[in-house]
Design an enzyme around this catalytic site. Structure first.
Site, PDB file in Angstrom:
ATOM      1  N   ALA A 155      19.853  -0.698  -9.380  1.00  0.00           N
ATOM      2  CA  ALA A 155      20.562  -0.389 -10.623  1.00  0.00           C
ATOM      3  C   ALA A 155      19.569  -0.198 -11.777  1.00  0.00           C
ATOM      4  CB  ALA A 155      21.603  -1.460 -10.920  1.00  0.00           C
ATOM      5  N   CYS A 156      19.848  -0.776 -12.935  1.00  0.00           N
ATOM      6  CA  CYS A 156      19.007  -0.524 -14.115  1.00  0.00           C
ATOM      7  C   CYS A 156      17.577  -1.021 -13.947  1.00  0.00           C
ATOM      8  CB  CYS A 156      19.627  -1.152 -15.360  1.00  0.00           C
ATOM      9  SG  CYS A 156      21.144  -0.336 -15.841  1.00  0.00           S
ATOM     10  N   SER A 157      17.322  -1.876 -12.961  1.00  0.00           N
ATOM     11  CA  SER A 157      15.961  -2.373 -12.753  1.00  0.00           C
ATOM     12  C   SER A 157      15.176  -1.515 -11.760  1.00  0.00           C
ATOM     13  CB  SER A 157      16.003  -3.820 -12.245  1.00  0.00           C
ATOM     14  OG  SER A 157      16.664  -4.640 -13.168  1.00  0.00           O
TER      15      SER A 157
END
Ligand code: COA
Length: 373
Positions: A155-157
């Protein structure tokens, strides 16, 4: 062992953008239409009327002023409310691969190397356009790199986890030069009809070249250390996937098939997790907060970043110490911290240290300590 370094970055920015005002006009028209269609049920108290969105709320709650998207026509059409992206044929480049090639070519040019010098492509992004073949392998083919390629999703990481994977391989010698690319078509997995989150995301693609410091030409960023952490949470979730799709019930209109979040909880739980993560990472590397010249943070929410910056530095950061691109790009998932790094790092001096940090669904958090050399 070899010392890895970031030697180039690139950003692909879509040509179309949507201001908060444009977005709110479309959303409110959609809400009015729904309310008119369901007037009887609303009148009978069987369903709640949709409320209007507001540009003032969006800016105040998030710091976002506009977002770039791959297609604004569909998103702004109250009868559509999602990007209308042409289904590509299997024998033509995919849309993610196309964005990726643009960002990679910019990163390669900055690094002063050609695609043939690369022997690892990692495509790290929140939502990949298909299960397989890997988008990364398509990018490898279009660019003409050697070696191998694979996709990953945290995801966002995703970008920082990808940087850790690539830099560990460069360090160990299993690859010589890597490129980590983050095509994010967030507009495709955002629920544009949900007032609570319709303003959050935008589209973009970023790329980072990682190679041995000894091979680099020009100014670079030495990767001093990387650290990743995860902790399960359902507070940011997207149930889209092939198993879910095979269920008979309402395929298109199931709300859980798009991005969902409990924004308040995310805010409350992720801020302390991220600041503690960065501080522990710095402490273990013997780097005190006063040595940090720049924080390139994930771009989800301005107040969130302000909290994290203050906690990490022990004081309110100066604007240039913690730059934001959120106002122009919105949340671009994994790419946000890399856009910021790409656009706001060339002014640092030899020896200056900074932290790239991304965080999000999972929960997940990744930090990369870099030093200008
Ligand atoms: N326009 C106008 N008002 C709105 C609105 C909109 N688009 N969306 C919500 N509101 C209203 C709500 O109805 C609520 O009204 P109430 O107080 O009368 O009930 C009020 O604004 C506050 O809503 P809330 O959802 O609690 O807002 P918030 O201040 O928490 O901000 C976020 C919302 C999403 C911006 C914020 O929670 C956030 O950024 N969280 C973290 C998100 C994140 O990082 N996610 C990771 C994604 S990768």
């Amino acid at each position: 062992m070899y010392q890895p370094a970031i030697t180039g970055t690139g950003v692909f920015t879509p040509t179309e953008s949507i201001s908060n005002d444009e977005l709110v006009v479309a959303f409110n028209a959609y809400a009015d239409k729904c309310n008119a269609e369901n007037a009887a049920a609303i009148e009978a108290g069987e369903m709640a009327a949709m409320e209007h969105s507001s540009s003032e709320f969006i800016f105040k709650a998030s710091g976002i002023e506009r977002r770039y998207v791959m297609d604004k026509t569909g998103i702004l059409d109250p009868d559509v409310m999602h990007p209308s992206l042409r289904q590509r044929g299997d024998d033509e480049p995919g849309i993610m691969a196309e964005m990726a090639v643009d960002a990679c070519n910019k990163a390669l040019a900055q690094a002063g190397i050609s695609a043939g010098d690369i022997d690892l492509v990692i495509c790290a992004a929140s939502n990949l356009e298909r299960a397989y073949p890997a988008v990364a392998i398509e990018v490898q083919n279009l660019l003409g790199t050697g070696g191998f390629a694979f996709d990953m999703n945290v995801a966002c990481s995703s970008a920082t986890f990808g940087i850790q994977a690539a830099s560990d391989m460069v360090r160990a010698g299993s690859v010589k030069r890597a490129i980590v690319v983050n095509p994010e078509i967030c507009s495709g997995h955002l629920e544009w009809r949900d007032r609570d989150c319709h303003f959050i995301f935008g589209d973009v693609c970023t790329a980072v070249v990682i190679e041995r410091e000894a091979d680099a030409r020009g100014a670079i960023f030495t990767i001093l250390s990387t650290r990743c952490a995860t902790q399960f949470s359902n507070n940011i979730r997207n149930n889209n996937g092939f198993l879910r799709r095979s269920r008979p019930s309402g395929v298109v209109d199931r709300r859980d098939m798009q991005f969902m979040q409990n924004g308040r909880k995310v805010f409350k739980e992720v801020v302390p997790m991220v600041s503690a993560h960065i501080l522990a990472h710095m402490a273990d590397e013997g780097i005190s907060p006063d040595r940090i010249k720049r924080l390139w943070l994930h771009q989800a929410n301005k107040s969130m970043n302000d909290f994290i910056g203050k906690k990490v530095l022990g004081r309110v950061p100066q604007t240039e110490e913690q730059p934001n691109i959120l106002q122009d790009y919105a949340n671009t998932s994994s790419a946000g911290s890399i856009i910021t790094f790409s656009k706001h790092s060339s002014d640092l001096q030899d020896g200056d240290i900074g932290v790239i940090c991304s965080f999000g669904a999972g929960y997940s958090v990744g930090s990369v300590l870099v030093q200008r050399a």
